[in-house]
Scaffold this motif. Sequence first.
Motif, PDB file in Angstrom:
ATOM      1  N   GLN A  56       0.832  -1.202   0.000  1.00 48.39           N
ATOM      2  CA  GLN A  56       0.000   0.000   0.000  1.00 48.39           C
ATOM      3  C   GLN A  56       0.868   1.254   0.000  1.00 48.39           C
ATOM      4  OE1 GLN A  56      -2.224  -0.827   3.563  1.00 48.39           O
ATOM      5  NE2 GLN A  56      -4.029  -1.512   2.408  1.00 48.39           N
ATOM      6  N   ARG A  57       1.936   1.235   0.772  1.00 47.98           N
ATOM      7  CA  ARG A  57       2.836   2.390   0.846  1.00 47.98           C
ATOM      8  C   ARG A  57       3.470   2.650  -0.508  1.00 47.98           C
ATOM      9  NH1 ARG A  57       6.214   0.579   4.560  1.00 47.98           N
ATOM     10  NH2 ARG A  57       4.617   0.836   6.137  1.00 47.98           N
ATOM     11  N   ASP A  58       3.909   1.591  -1.187  1.00 45.57           N
ATOM     12  CA  ASP A  58       4.507   1.740  -2.513  1.00 45.57           C
ATOM     13  C   ASP A  58       3.502   2.322  -3.501  1.00 45.57           C
ATOM     14  OD1 ASP A  58       6.586   1.330  -4.516  1.00 45.57           O
ATOM     15  OD2 ASP A  58       5.256  -0.265  -5.277  1.00 45.57           O
ATOM     16  N   GLU A  59       2.283   1.782  -3.485  1.00 39.89           N
ATOM     17  CA  GLU A  59       1.232   2.289  -4.376  1.00 39.89           C
ATOM     18  C   GLU A  59       0.913   3.751  -4.060  1.00 39.89           C
ATOM     19  OE1 GLU A  59      -3.349   1.217  -5.764  1.00 39.89           O
ATOM     20  OE2 GLU A  59      -2.436   0.097  -4.115  1.00 39.89           O
ATOM     21  N   PHE A  60       0.855   4.080  -2.777  1.00 37.33           N
ATOM     22  CA  PHE A  60       0.542   5.456  -2.376  1.00 37.33           C
ATOM     23  C   PHE A  60       1.634   6.430  -2.818  1.00 37.33           C
ATOM     24  CE2 PHE A  60       0.424   8.923   0.814  1.00 37.33           C
ATOM     25  CZ  PHE A  60      -0.823   9.423   0.495  1.00 37.33           C
ATOM     26  N   GLU A  61       2.887   6.024  -2.685  1.00 29.48           N
ATOM     27  CA  GLU A  61       3.994   6.902  -3.099  1.00 29.48           C
ATOM     28  C   GLU A  61       4.013   7.111  -4.606  1.00 29.48           C
ATOM     29  OE1 GLU A  61       7.460   5.103  -1.402  1.00 29.48           O
ATOM     30  OE2 GLU A  61       6.946   5.777   0.629  1.00 29.48           O
ATOM     31  N   ARG A  62       3.631   6.078  -5.363  1.00 32.21           N
ATOM     32  CA  ARG A  62       3.635   6.188  -6.826  1.00 32.21           C
ATOM     33  C   ARG A  62       2.400   6.896  -7.366  1.00 32.21           C
ATOM     34  NH1 ARG A  62       2.805   1.747  -9.291  1.00 32.21           N
ATOM     35  NH2 ARG A  62       2.436   0.437  -7.487  1.00 32.21           N
ATOM     36  N   MET A  63       1.218   6.594  -6.792  1.00 33.05           N
ATOM     37  CA  MET A  63      -0.022   7.030  -7.426  1.00 33.05           C
ATOM     38  C   MET A  63      -0.946   7.857  -6.530  1.00 33.05           C
ATOM     39  SD  MET A  63      -0.711   3.448  -9.304  1.00 33.05           S
ATOM     40  CE  MET A  63      -1.456   3.922 -10.829  1.00 33.05           C
ATOM     41  N   ARG A  64      -0.542   8.130  -5.299  1.00 31.69           N
ATOM     42  CA  ARG A  64      -1.362   8.889  -4.331  1.00 31.69           C
ATOM     43  C   ARG A  64      -2.686   8.185  -4.056  1.00 31.69           C
ATOM     44  NH1 ARG A  64       1.685  11.665  -1.347  1.00 31.69           N
ATOM     45  NH2 ARG A  64       0.231  13.299  -0.887  1.00 31.69           N
ATOM     46  N   ARG A  65      -2.644   6.858  -4.055  1.00 30.66           N
ATOM     47  CA  ARG A  65      -3.806   6.043  -3.712  1.00 30.66           C
ATOM     48  C   ARG A  65      -3.294   4.697  -3.220  1.00 30.66           C
ATOM     49  NH1 ARG A  65      -5.584   4.561  -9.876  1.00 30.66           N
ATOM     50  NH2 ARG A  65      -4.240   2.732 -10.032  1.00 30.66           N
ATOM     51  N   PHE A  66      -4.161   3.922  -2.599  1.00 32.35           N
ATOM     52  CA  PHE A  66      -3.791   2.581  -2.154  1.00 32.35           C
ATOM     53  C   PHE A  66      -5.025   1.699  -2.159  1.00 32.35           C
ATOM     54  CE2 PHE A  66      -4.570   5.213   1.526  1.00 32.35           C
ATOM     55  CZ  PHE A  66      -5.467   4.475   2.283  1.00 32.35           C
ATOM     56  N   THR A  67      -4.798   0.395  -2.206  1.00 34.36           N
ATOM     57  CA  THR A  67      -5.878  -0.579  -2.279  1.00 34.36           C
ATOM     58  C   THR A  67      -6.024  -1.278  -0.937  1.00 34.36           C
ATOM     59  OG1 THR A  67      -5.424  -0.896  -4.618  1.00 34.36           O
ATOM     60  CG2 THR A  67      -6.734  -2.598  -3.531  1.00 34.36           C
ATOM     61  N   VAL A  68      -7.269  -1.453  -0.519  1.00 33.81           N
ATOM     62  CA  VAL A  68      -7.589  -2.107   0.744  1.00 33.81           C
ATOM     63  C   VAL A  68      -8.416  -3.346   0.426  1.00 33.81           C
ATOM     64  CG1 VAL A  68      -8.921  -1.865   2.881  1.00 33.81           C
ATOM     65  CG2 VAL A  68      -7.615   0.071   2.007  1.00 33.81           C
ATOM     66  N   ARG A  69      -8.093  -4.459   1.070  1.00 35.59           N
ATOM     67  CA  ARG A  69      -8.912  -5.666   0.939  1.00 35.59           C
ATOM     68  C   ARG A  69      -9.687  -5.815   2.243  1.00 35.59           C
ATOM     69  NH1 ARG A  69      -9.544  -9.518  -2.611  1.00 35.59           N
ATOM     70  NH2 ARG A  69      -7.638  -9.105  -3.748  1.00 35.59           N
ATOM     71  N   ALA A  70     -11.008  -5.831   2.113  1.00 35.97           N
ATOM     72  CA  ALA A  70     -11.892  -5.955   3.271  1.00 35.97           C
ATOM     73  C   ALA A  70     -12.023  -7.427   3.659  1.00 35.97           C
ATOM     74  CB  ALA A  70     -13.257  -5.368   2.933  1.00 35.97           C
ATOM     75  N   PRO A  71     -12.520  -7.714   4.865  1.00 35.42           N
ATOM     76  CA  PRO A  71     -12.699  -9.109   5.298  1.00 35.42           C
ATOM     77  C   PRO A  71     -13.580  -9.930   4.347  1.00 35.42           C
ATOM     78  CG  PRO A  71     -12.948  -7.630   7.150  1.00 35.42           C
ATOM     79  CD  PRO A  71     -12.836  -6.781   5.919  1.00 35.42           C
ATOM     80  N   SER A  72     -14.484  -9.273   3.624  1.00 34.62           N
ATOM     81  CA  SER A  72     -15.365  -9.982   2.684  1.00 34.62           C
ATOM     82  C   SER A  72     -14.617 -10.430   1.436  1.00 34.62           C
ATOM     83  CB  SER A  72     -16.513  -9.070   2.260  1.00 34.62           C
ATOM     84  OG  SER A  72     -16.008  -7.999   1.472  1.00 34.62           O
ATOM     85  N   GLY A  73     -13.406  -9.922   1.247  1.00 33.43           N
ATOM     86  CA  GLY A  73     -12.639 -10.230   0.043  1.00 33.43           C
ATOM     87  C   GLY A  73     -12.728  -9.131  -1.005  1.00 33.43           C
ATOM     88  N   ARG A  74     -13.671  -8.196  -0.824  1.00 43.09           N
ATOM     89  CA  ARG A  74     -13.793  -7.077  -1.784  1.00 43.09           C
ATOM     90  C   ARG A  74     -12.562  -6.182  -1.694  1.00 43.09           C
ATOM     91  NH1 ARG A  74     -19.377  -5.713   0.095  1.00 43.09           N
ATOM     92  NH2 ARG A  74     -20.748  -6.895  -1.227  1.00 43.09           N
ATOM     93  N   ARG A  75     -12.261  -5.572  -2.831  1.00 43.55           N
ATOM     94  CA  ARG A  75     -11.155  -4.613  -2.863  1.00 43.55           C
ATOM     95  C   ARG A  75     -11.715  -3.209  -3.054  1.00 43.55           C
ATOM     96  NH1 ARG A  75      -7.307  -5.466  -7.245  1.00 43.55           N
ATOM     97  NH2 ARG A  75      -9.169  -6.007  -8.401  1.00 43.55           N
ATOM     98  N   TYR A  76     -11.078  -2.261  -2.383  1.00 40.02           N
ATOM     99  CA  TYR A  76     -11.429  -0.843  -2.474  1.00 40.02           C
ATOM    100  C   TYR A  76     -10.156  -0.065  -2.741  1.00 40.02           C
ATOM    101  CZ  TYR A  76     -15.659  -2.440  -0.158  1.00 40.02           C
ATOM    102  OH  TYR A  76     -16.808  -3.118   0.162  1.00 40.02           O
ATOM    103  N   ARG A  77     -10.246   0.925  -3.600  1.00 41.76           N
ATOM    104  CA  ARG A  77      -9.102   1.784  -3.894  1.00 41.76           C
ATOM    105  C   ARG A  77      -9.408   3.156  -3.317  1.00 41.76           C
ATOM    106  NH1 ARG A  77      -7.927   1.000  -9.527  1.00 41.76           N
ATOM    107  NH2 ARG A  77      -9.747   2.274  -9.879  1.00 41.76           N
ATOM    108  N   ILE A  78      -8.582   3.606  -2.384  1.00 40.58           N
ATOM    109  CA  ILE A  78      -8.769   4.899  -1.733  1.00 40.58           C
ATOM    110  C   ILE A  78      -7.771   5.875  -2.330  1.00 40.58           C
ATOM    111  CG2 ILE A  78      -8.729   6.150   0.457  1.00 40.58           C
ATOM    112  CD1 ILE A  78      -9.374   3.495   1.860  1.00 40.58           C
ATOM    113  N   ALA A  79      -8.276   6.898  -2.997  1.00 34.49           N
ATOM    114  CA  ALA A  79      -7.437   7.916  -3.635  1.00 34.49           C
ATOM    115  C   ALA A  79      -7.286   9.108  -2.699  1.00 34.49           C
ATOM    116  CB  ALA A  79      -8.067   8.372  -4.949  1.00 34.49           C
ATOM    117  N   TYR A  80      -6.222   9.889  -2.911  1.00 33.15           N
ATOM    118  CA  TYR A  80      -5.989  11.069  -2.084  1.00 33.15           C
ATOM    119  C   TYR A  80      -7.152  12.031  -2.281  1.00 33.15           C
ATOM    120  CZ  TYR A  80      -3.579  14.674   0.479  1.00 33.15           C
ATOM    121  OH  TYR A  80      -3.250  15.596   1.432  1.00 33.15           O
ATOM    122  N   GLY A  81      -7.868  12.285  -1.238  1.00 31.12           N
ATOM    123  CA  GLY A  81      -9.023  13.157  -1.275  1.00 31.12           C
ATOM    124  C   GLY A  81      -9.948  12.789  -0.139  1.00 31.12           C
ATOM    125  N   ALA A  82     -11.026  13.525  -0.020  1.00 30.06           N
ATOM    126  CA  ALA A  82     -11.940  13.280   1.086  1.00 30.06           C
ATOM    127  C   ALA A  82     -13.370  13.052   0.619  1.00 30.06           C
ATOM    128  CB  ALA A  82     -11.894  14.456   2.057  1.00 30.06           C
TER     129      ALA A  82
END
Length: 149
Positions: A56-82
């Motif tokens: 996640q840190r590598d992705e965030f440094e390169r693209m200002r976003r990171f991917t999270v895997r939830a307990p359900s197995g779904r993936r979410y991409r959180i981009a810099y912003g609110a």
Amino acid sequence: MPAEAARRPGFWRALGAALRRALLERERLPQLALRSERHATQRSLALLVRCLDAAQRDEFERMRRFTVRAPSGRRYRIAYGATANIDMIGDAGQVLCRLCARPFEVPVPAVMLSQKLMLETQEAEFLRLAARHEVLAVRPVRVADYAGI
């Protein structure tokens, strides 16, 4: 009091000086608030980066976003912003929808960290609270569509 004050020129000088000081302080307040806000953003960014795993840190440094895997197995991409900064990712890597859920009056990195933690620990509650925005299909635009041809 006004008649008495008129007879004392020192009173008017002191009043003028106090007003000038008040105006200077009023002009400085936004600068102080910006400094404080900038400091809070820097500290929350450092905390966010510490809470990310290596990928996640590598992705965030390169693209200002990171991917999270939830307990359900779904993936979410959180981009810099609110606002509307979370993409729900499908199995084929496509964006299924965009989500928006945020605490107010906190720096953007703190918002992102709260979103990450909630998705990792309370995904169902996050999905219940989040505003959902459908992803619009992008179609090629022809010049003729705008030129009236």
